[in-house]
Design a protein around this motif. Structure first.
Motif, mmCIF file in Angstrom:
data_model
loop_
_atom_site.group_PDB
_atom_site.id
_atom_site.type_symbol
_atom_site.label_atom_id
_atom_site.label_comp_id
_atom_site.label_asym_id
_atom_site.label_seq_id
_atom_site.Cartn_x
_atom_site.Cartn_y
_atom_site.Cartn_z
ATOM 1 N N MET A 74 0.940 -1.051 -0.125
ATOM 2 C CA MET A 74 0.031 0.080 0.093
ATOM 3 C C MET A 74 0.792 1.219 0.184
ATOM 4 S SD MET A 74 -3.311 -1.029 2.515
ATOM 5 C CE MET A 74 -2.006 -1.236 4.047
ATOM 6 N N THR A 75 2.038 1.181 -0.127
ATOM 7 C CA THR A 75 3.026 2.294 -0.071
ATOM 8 C C THR A 75 3.457 2.586 -1.476
ATOM 9 O OG1 THR A 75 3.787 1.535 2.126
ATOM 10 C CG2 THR A 75 4.989 3.255 0.821
ATOM 11 N N ALA A 76 3.559 3.849 -2.004
ATOM 12 C CA ALA A 76 4.100 4.245 -3.303
ATOM 13 C C ALA A 76 5.546 3.777 -3.408
ATOM 14 C CB ALA A 76 3.701 5.564 -3.420
ATOM 15 N N GLY A 77 5.920 3.296 -4.387
ATOM 16 C CA GLY A 77 7.181 2.784 -4.878
ATOM 17 C C GLY A 77 7.315 1.261 -4.456
ATOM 18 N N GLY A 78 8.301 0.798 -5.220
ATOM 19 C CA GLY A 78 8.564 -0.635 -4.929
ATOM 20 C C GLY A 78 7.432 -1.518 -5.560
ATOM 21 N N ALA A 79 7.126 -2.705 -5.073
ATOM 22 C CA ALA A 79 6.262 -3.543 -5.746
ATOM 23 C C ALA A 79 4.717 -2.953 -5.088
ATOM 24 C CB ALA A 79 6.338 -4.943 -5.135
ATOM 25 N N SER A 80 3.754 -3.287 -5.938
ATOM 26 C CA SER A 80 2.391 -3.027 -5.625
ATOM 27 C C SER A 80 1.498 -3.886 -6.199
ATOM 28 C CB SER A 80 2.129 -1.227 -6.021
ATOM 29 O OG SER A 80 0.840 -0.954 -5.462
ATOM 30 N N THR A 81 0.096 -3.466 -6.334
ATOM 31 C CA THR A 81 -0.939 -4.400 -6.931
ATOM 32 C C THR A 81 -1.785 -3.513 -7.862
ATOM 33 O OG1 THR A 81 -2.423 -3.792 -5.134
ATOM 34 C CG2 THR A 81 -1.416 -5.564 -4.698
ATOM 35 N N TYR A 82 -1.741 -4.366 -9.107
ATOM 36 C CA TYR A 82 -2.235 -3.760 -10.182
ATOM 37 C C TYR A 82 -3.228 -4.739 -10.833
ATOM 38 C CZ TYR A 82 1.959 -1.099 -9.916
ATOM 39 O OH TYR A 82 2.987 -0.071 -9.305
ATOM 40 N N SER A 83 -4.012 -4.394 -11.902
ATOM 41 C CA SER A 83 -4.972 -4.877 -12.653
ATOM 42 C C SER A 83 -4.536 -4.646 -14.258
ATOM 43 C CB SER A 83 -6.488 -4.842 -12.129
ATOM 44 O OG SER A 83 -6.669 -3.637 -12.706
ATOM 45 N N VAL A 84 -5.086 -5.676 -14.938
ATOM 46 C CA VAL A 84 -5.137 -5.569 -16.516
ATOM 47 C C VAL A 84 -6.025 -6.623 -17.080
ATOM 48 C CG1 VAL A 84 -3.226 -7.253 -16.771
ATOM 49 C CG2 VAL A 84 -3.534 -5.572 -18.595
ATOM 50 N N ALA A 85 -6.895 -5.824 -17.992
ATOM 51 C CA ALA A 85 -7.798 -6.431 -18.761
ATOM 52 C C ALA A 85 -7.288 -7.070 -20.061
ATOM 53 C CB ALA A 85 -9.137 -5.601 -19.170
ATOM 54 N N LEU A 86 -7.556 -8.511 -19.940
ATOM 55 C CA LEU A 86 -7.266 -9.076 -21.298
ATOM 56 C C LEU A 86 -8.163 -9.134 -22.226
ATOM 57 C CD1 LEU A 86 -6.194 -12.797 -19.637
ATOM 58 C CD2 LEU A 86 -4.468 -10.616 -19.937
ATOM 59 N N PRO A 87 -7.469 -8.689 -23.618
ATOM 60 C CA PRO A 87 -8.528 -8.625 -24.677
ATOM 61 C C PRO A 87 -9.142 -9.906 -25.200
ATOM 62 C CG PRO A 87 -5.980 -8.642 -25.494
ATOM 63 C CD PRO A 87 -6.046 -8.716 -24.108
ATOM 64 N N GLU A 88 -10.298 -9.642 -25.624
ATOM 65 C CA GLU A 88 -11.115 -11.001 -26.129
ATOM 66 C C GLU A 88 -10.356 -11.814 -27.167
ATOM 67 O OE1 GLU A 88 -13.954 -11.804 -25.066
ATOM 68 O OE2 GLU A 88 -14.671 -10.236 -23.677
ATOM 69 N N SER A 89 -9.422 -11.058 -28.156
ATOM 70 C CA SER A 89 -8.888 -11.802 -29.036
ATOM 71 C C SER A 89 -7.898 -12.705 -28.604
ATOM 72 C CB SER A 89 -8.243 -10.449 -29.780
ATOM 73 O OG SER A 89 -6.943 -10.112 -29.316
ATOM 74 N N LEU A 90 -7.536 -12.601 -27.419
ATOM 75 C CA LEU A 90 -6.418 -13.675 -27.008
ATOM 76 C C LEU A 90 -7.137 -14.867 -26.571
ATOM 77 C CD1 LEU A 90 -4.177 -11.868 -24.493
ATOM 78 C CD2 LEU A 90 -3.616 -12.983 -26.615
ATOM 79 N N GLY A 91 -8.644 -14.964 -26.502
ATOM 80 C CA GLY A 91 -9.535 -16.082 -26.211
ATOM 81 C C GLY A 91 -9.038 -16.833 -24.712
ATOM 82 N N ALA A 92 -9.565 -17.929 -24.405
ATOM 83 C CA ALA A 92 -9.189 -18.363 -22.914
ATOM 84 C C ALA A 92 -7.744 -18.889 -23.091
ATOM 85 C CB ALA A 92 -10.047 -19.867 -22.906
#
Length: 344
Positions: free
Chosen positions: A262-280
């Motif tokens: 929860m501290t800025a800098g270094g490792a943190s938590t993120y999210s990313v959406a996968l495109p539909e074109s990649l499929g399962a």
């Protein structure tokens, strides 16, 4: 040694309220033996010193094995006297035992009984509702040996139905912490109503048991610097997150991981959406590709059917799912797409 034992027995009898049953037994035995000797024929095995005590015990206890018994009418009357004396004694003993058990239960409910466990977890401080939730979570995590230590404002055990011992008194007093066996505890949670109180209790706990894993719940995390002056090993956790409190108790050091994330800098938590074109995609493929290329660790995946935390390696990530990960920086959708395509 005999003198010491006799003094100890005498003290126990006179101070514990067992004088009456002892007197009844002694009087009945002392009077029934000569009476039985007068009532039975001369040379009777019943009244011999090696047998009469046994006859007295089984008769007074109303067991009556029948190996020894009077044969005269007068002897029968003496035997009846022994039975009545035995019943009176047993009634007195059982009454005293019931009273002793009730008193012990009352002392437990009032928090005056000392705790005799070792390697346990002591929770110091009580807040209605909150403490119950913390205890429930610890029990759900299979934590045993819980001791609740509260101030004088809590008159009786607030959770009598739970497997939690209760100690009541000033938590900064050495004798109260001794009753809670803090000096033998493995883990101690200081969860007071005020940060100043928490700091005072932390000082006392650290003095009583410097080797314990101590967790202090604070409303103002800036006070953590003051706690570190007491002992750098003491862990401070935000008061408003009870779940983090229980996790730090059961997994020492996990609060540092949360603080880092929860501290800025270094490792943190993120999210990313996968495109539909990649499929399962196979979860293993996502973990390996993003881990090797970007040092990212996948935490969870969200699709139309819900959120899956720590998805299995042999599972499948649906097309268009959102990945949550820990990494040194935020990844773009293009970076993730290129790497996953290349991993084929």
């Amino acid at each position: 040694m005999t003198f010491f034992l006799s003094r100890l027995l005498a003290r126990w009898v006179f101070t514990r309220g067992w004088l009456l049953p002892v007197v009844v037994v002694v009087v009945v035995f002392a009077t029934s033996w000569p009476l039985m000797a007068l009532a039975e024929p001369a040379g009777s095995d019943l009244v011999s010193p090696g047998n009469y005590w046994w006859y007295f015990v089984v008769t007074a206890a109303t067991v009556g094995y029948g190996d020894y018994s009077p044969v005269t009418t007068a002897g029968h009357f003496v035997g009846g006297y022994v039975i009545i004396g035995g019943i009176a004694t047993l009634t007195t003993v059982f009454t005293r035992l019931a009273t002793a058990l009730e008193q012990a239960k009352g002392r437990r409910m009032q928090g005056t009984e000392p705790v005799h466990t070792t390697g346990h977890t002591v929770l110091i401080g009580y807040t209605a509702g909150r403490t119950e939730r913390i205890v429930a979570q610890l029990l759900a995590d299979d934590v045993t040996g819980l001791v609740l230590c509260t101030g004088e404002e809590v008159p009786v055990h607030p959770m009598p139905g739970e497997p939690v011992d209760f100690v009541r008194g000033d938590p900064t007093a050495a004798d109260v912490l001794a009753r809670a066996a803090v000096h033998r505890a493995a883990t101690v949670l200081v969860d007071m109503a005020d940060d100043n109180e928490a700091l005072a209790v932390a000082v006392t706990v650290d003095h009583a048991n410097p080797s314990a894993h101590v967790v202090v719940a604070l409303r103002d995390m800036e006070r953590a610097e003051l706690v570190r002056y007491v002992d750098p090993k003491i862990k401070c956790v935000q008061w408003h997150t009870p779940r983090m409190v229980t996790e730090e108790l059961t997994s020492p050091g996990i609060a540092d991981v949360y603080a880092e994330l929860m501290t800025a800098g270094g490792a943190s938590t993120y999210s990313v959406a996968l495109p539909e074109s990649l499929g399962a995609l196979r979860t293993e493929r996502c973990r390996v590709a993003l881990g090797r290329a970007f040092g990212a660790t996948i935490l969870a995946a969200r699709a139309a059917d819900g959120l899956v935390v720590n998805p299995g390696w042999d599972g499948e990530v649906p097309a268009g799912a959102v990945l949550y990960y820990v990494g040194p920086r935020r990844l773009t959708e293009a970076e993730v797409t290129a790497e996953l395509r290349a991993s084929r």
